[in-house]
Design an enzyme around this catalytic site. Sequence first.
Site, mmCIF file in Angstrom:
data_model
loop_
_atom_site.group_PDB
_atom_site.id
_atom_site.type_symbol
_atom_site.label_atom_id
_atom_site.label_comp_id
_atom_site.label_asym_id
_atom_site.label_seq_id
_atom_site.Cartn_x
_atom_site.Cartn_y
_atom_site.Cartn_z
ATOM 1 N N GLY A 230 29.919 94.983 -69.926
ATOM 2 C CA GLY A 230 30.979 95.306 -68.979
ATOM 3 C C GLY A 230 30.608 95.196 -67.515
ATOM 4 O O GLY A 230 31.428 95.475 -66.652
ATOM 5 N N GLU A 271 24.060 95.646 -73.400
ATOM 6 C CA GLU A 271 24.503 94.433 -74.118
ATOM 7 C C GLU A 271 25.508 93.677 -73.257
ATOM 8 O O GLU A 271 26.680 93.588 -73.555
ATOM 9 C CB GLU A 271 25.063 94.775 -75.500
ATOM 10 C CG GLU A 271 26.073 95.884 -75.477
ATOM 11 C CD GLU A 271 26.427 96.401 -76.857
ATOM 12 O OE1 GLU A 271 25.563 96.432 -77.752
ATOM 13 O OE2 GLU A 271 27.594 96.786 -77.025
ATOM 14 N N GLY A 273 27.233 90.532 -71.406
ATOM 15 C CA GLY A 273 27.559 89.137 -71.689
ATOM 16 C C GLY A 273 27.919 88.420 -70.404
ATOM 17 O O GLY A 273 27.196 87.589 -69.885
ATOM 18 N N ARG A 274 29.088 88.815 -69.856
ATOM 19 C CA ARG A 274 29.627 88.166 -68.668
ATOM 20 C C ARG A 274 28.617 88.074 -67.522
ATOM 21 O O ARG A 274 28.479 87.038 -66.888
ATOM 22 C CB ARG A 274 30.847 88.970 -68.191
ATOM 23 C CG ARG A 274 31.597 88.327 -67.051
ATOM 24 C CD ARG A 274 32.626 89.320 -66.449
ATOM 25 N NE ARG A 274 33.319 90.069 -67.468
ATOM 26 C CZ ARG A 274 34.482 89.716 -68.026
ATOM 27 N NH1 ARG A 274 35.078 88.624 -67.629
ATOM 28 N NH2 ARG A 274 35.037 90.478 -68.941
ATOM 29 N N ARG A 309 41.441 82.563 -70.097
ATOM 30 C CA ARG A 309 41.496 83.785 -69.293
ATOM 31 C C ARG A 309 42.651 83.785 -68.278
ATOM 32 O O ARG A 309 43.344 84.795 -68.152
ATOM 33 C CB ARG A 309 40.161 84.055 -68.594
ATOM 34 C CG ARG A 309 39.006 84.327 -69.573
ATOM 35 C CD ARG A 309 37.737 84.760 -68.862
ATOM 36 N NE ARG A 309 37.851 86.086 -68.317
ATOM 37 C CZ ARG A 309 38.064 86.386 -67.050
ATOM 38 N NH1 ARG A 309 38.159 85.427 -66.156
ATOM 39 N NH2 ARG A 309 38.180 87.617 -66.659
ATOM 40 N N TYR A 313 45.101 86.708 -69.296
ATOM 41 C CA TYR A 313 44.982 87.927 -68.476
ATOM 42 C C TYR A 313 45.473 87.726 -67.047
ATOM 43 O O TYR A 313 45.318 88.626 -66.216
ATOM 44 C CB TYR A 313 43.511 88.351 -68.349
ATOM 45 C CG TYR A 313 42.731 88.520 -69.616
ATOM 46 C CD1 TYR A 313 43.123 89.450 -70.589
ATOM 47 C CD2 TYR A 313 41.564 87.797 -69.834
ATOM 48 C CE1 TYR A 313 42.373 89.624 -71.736
ATOM 49 C CE2 TYR A 313 40.800 87.967 -70.979
ATOM 50 C CZ TYR A 313 41.218 88.874 -71.930
ATOM 51 O OH TYR A 313 40.465 89.061 -73.059
ATOM 52 N N CYS A 338 52.176 72.878 -74.258
ATOM 53 C CA CYS A 338 53.598 73.206 -74.124
ATOM 54 C C CYS A 338 53.745 74.720 -74.062
ATOM 55 O O CYS A 338 54.200 75.367 -75.012
ATOM 56 C CB CYS A 338 54.380 72.655 -75.302
ATOM 57 S SG CYS A 338 54.308 70.880 -75.351
ATOM 58 N N GLU A 339 53.342 75.274 -72.948
ATOM 59 C CA GLU A 339 53.244 76.725 -72.805
ATOM 60 C C GLU A 339 53.136 76.940 -71.300
ATOM 61 O O GLU A 339 52.199 76.448 -70.679
ATOM 62 C CB GLU A 339 51.961 77.139 -73.545
ATOM 63 C CG GLU A 339 51.645 78.585 -73.657
ATOM 64 C CD GLU A 339 52.706 79.412 -74.343
ATOM 65 O OE1 GLU A 339 53.252 80.255 -73.633
ATOM 66 O OE2 GLU A 339 52.989 79.236 -75.542
HETATM 67 C C1 LIG Z 1 32.502 92.249 -75.332
HETATM 68 C C2 LIG Z 1 31.395 93.181 -75.599
HETATM 69 C C3 LIG Z 1 30.211 93.131 -74.844
HETATM 70 C C4 LIG Z 1 30.024 92.201 -73.686
HETATM 71 O O1 LIG Z 1 30.924 92.465 -72.676
HETATM 72 P P1 LIG Z 1 30.751 91.787 -71.234
HETATM 73 O O2 LIG Z 1 31.950 92.268 -70.499
HETATM 74 O O3 LIG Z 1 30.764 90.326 -71.462
HETATM 75 O O4 LIG Z 1 29.476 92.267 -70.669
HETATM 76 C C5 LIG Z 1 29.191 93.982 -75.191
HETATM 77 N N1 LIG Z 1 29.313 94.850 -76.224
HETATM 78 C C6 LIG Z 1 30.432 94.928 -76.967
HETATM 79 C C7 LIG Z 1 30.482 95.901 -78.072
HETATM 80 C C8 LIG Z 1 31.510 94.105 -76.685
HETATM 81 O O5 LIG Z 1 32.630 94.195 -77.412
#
Ligand SMILES: *Cc1c(COP(=O)(O)O)cnc(C)c1O
Length: 419
Positions: A230, A271, A273-274, A309, A313, A338-339
């Site tokens: 997050g 954990e 990602g982004r 995205r 969103y 087509c959206e």
């Molecule tokens: C989506 C998700 C992440 C990664 O989220 P980011 O916003 O990309 O950092 C980590 N843990 C869980 C459980 C998730 O669902």
Amino acid sequence: MPASADFQQRLESRLESIAEYFGTPFHIYDEKGIRETCTAVRAAFGGIEGFQEYFAVKALPNPAVMTIMREMGFGFDCSSIAELRLSRKLGAREGEIMFTSANTSQEEYLEAAADGGCILNLDDTSFVDKVPQMPELICFRYNPGDRRTGNHIIGNPVEAKYGVAHDQIVEAYRHAIERGASRFGLHTMLASNERHYSYMVETAQMLLAMVEWISGELGIRFEFVNIGGGLGIPYKPDDEALDLTAMGSEITAAFDAFRAKHGYVPKMFMESGRYMTGPHGMLVTRAINRKEIYRTYVGVDACMSSLMRPGMYGAYHHITVPGRTGDIEIVDVAGSLCENNDKFAIQRELPRTYDGDLLCIHDTGAHGIAMGFNYNGKLRPQELLLREDGSVELIRRAERLEDYFATLSFEAKVMPGVG
Ligand SMILES: *Cc1c(COP(=O)(O)O)cnc(C)c1O
């Protein structure tokens, strides 16, 4: 700031030749930038013993990028069989994989337990009885409910489907102990794209307070807390970046305080990602049509199948047009679906573009191709990796029609009607 000036400069100087060599559209990722972010994350939390980042595979499930994460010493956060297989194929085992899933099937739990297992993160108390075999080390995802205000994107914890409620959490661990668990972790994930680092600090503090409370109730010790992902990135040019250094030092202070009080401290896991890959990817697409009706449209050869995205969103992705600095005009940048929400930008100021121009859509390194889909029979694009030595490598080919039609080849199966 969207993509770094360094990445933009290295890419844009060769963009036309890359586009000619591979064809468009493509996502291209920057190995140098990804490694720099990995190093920065390590440095920020280096003061916490046993700190570990588990890259959230769902953000960018490509083995070439996951290999970089592994080389940087990170593990993987998975939530599906496919993600587990990808991680294990790269050699990740046991404590290098965190399985954070929701509404998990028996088949998924069996896969998670295969190959030496992994760290199981349970999303509900009911799964204590449903996991085929309780592992020694168990983690629960905690949902604080109205004890925390929601981050603006992920929403209020009270309304979120995730995690074990506050009043259930002690019982969850007690029940897991009855089923044989003897080592423990605690997880939460309360934010998405959060650029205010203090929110993440509060999350770490909340988890440490929970550990203190649950440990006291049950006489157990926790091996780790996991603050989830997050961490946010600046998508807009005037967005401020998350202060990773301040986040690191304040969380480190919270862990030091816990150790001073209790004589031990859990490890910290994250954990993300982004934050790891988001800014290090671009979607490159070619302008193929200019249309002037009630608005001016720049039609491009990519569509939502490459990046949903903006459509899903209303997310902002910065767009640049290398080589064009001329008159600024206001346009919608649209794909071929087509959206009507198949637009990469709405009423955006861009320099005047012409058919054949290459457009760089920034920050597609996370939740970009991974969220792509095949609606309208549109295929997902190729992925490229810009290596540190300047070479460019194809790391996923574009989908082909035979991929799209693959699920239509199957053995006939008809259940007879009654009567
Ligand atoms: C989506 C998700 C992440 C990664 O989220 P980011 O916003 O990309 O950092 C980590 N843990 C869980 C459980 C998730 O669902």
